[in-house]
Scaffold this motif. Structure first.
Motif: not given
Length: 199
Positions: A96-105
């Motif tokens: 999954v993405p490295l960090s929350e700012d790279l994560t899309r939900r």
């Protein structure tokens, strides 16, 4: 010579005993040596991280139907769930993405199935990593592995990886990664239009 009782363990007894032992709450030692136990926490607030525990959970209420199949990616547990129209179910560990700012939900869908993906870093990836190449052709060095499912969100994909150390970790720049053998299986099952939900 006195008869001493013999102790025999068959396979069934051994497996049952091992399962009971593993089910017993473990006590973890803290750095200072004080014992703590999972029983002290409010289990209703605990995040399930053991992938095998997801086999008993039913995520299908997140979808109104299974037309074209449904994919749910649980970022916290690093697991991808797939249901076919007929209800068949698959579970895959993922990166999954490295960090929350790279994560899309949220909700998206498969818009393209790429049987031999090539790779170009996004502008933001190139900004963070200027040493990366501008292009990698399909093949063993490709960061997208052997197959890719493009999503309706620009730059987001579910794809394979040759770097198996990434699976089960926060290691991507936004995409969801699977072992190559798993993306090949999912690629064969998914369709253009398969629903995708990242939570």
């Amino acid at each position: 010579m006195a008869n001493t009782p013999r102790f025999s363990v068959n396979r069934r007894a051994f497996l049952a005993g091992s399962a009971a032992f593993l089910a017993t709450p473990a006590i973890a030692q803290s750095v200072d040596g004080a014992a703590t136990t999972e029983m002290e926490r409010d289990l209703s607030q605990a995040v399930r991280r053991n992938i095998s525990s997801f086999r008993t959970l039913d995520w299908r209420p997140y979808f109104s139907n299974l037309n074209n199949g449904a994919i749910l990616v649980d970022i916290d547990s690093r697991a991808l769930h797939y249901w076919a129209e007929n209800g068949d179910y698959r579970l895959y560990p993922s990166s999954v993405p490295l960090s929350e700012d790279l994560t899309r939900r949220g909700r998206t869908s498969v818009t393209l199935k790429d049987p031999s993906p090539d790779w170009r870093p996004t502008p933001s990836m190139k900004e963070r990593n200027p040493e990366w190449p501008d292009y990698v052709a399909p093949g063993p060095d490709n960061p997208l592995g052997t197959r890719a499912l493009h999503l309706s969100w620009t730059y987001y994909r579910i794809h394979g990886t040759h770097d198996t150390r990434k699976i089960g970790r926060r290691s991507s720049n936004g995409c969801i990664g699977l072992y190559n053998e798993h993306i090949e299986e999912l690629y064969a099952l998914a369709k253009v239009g398969t629903q995708v939900l990242l939570i």
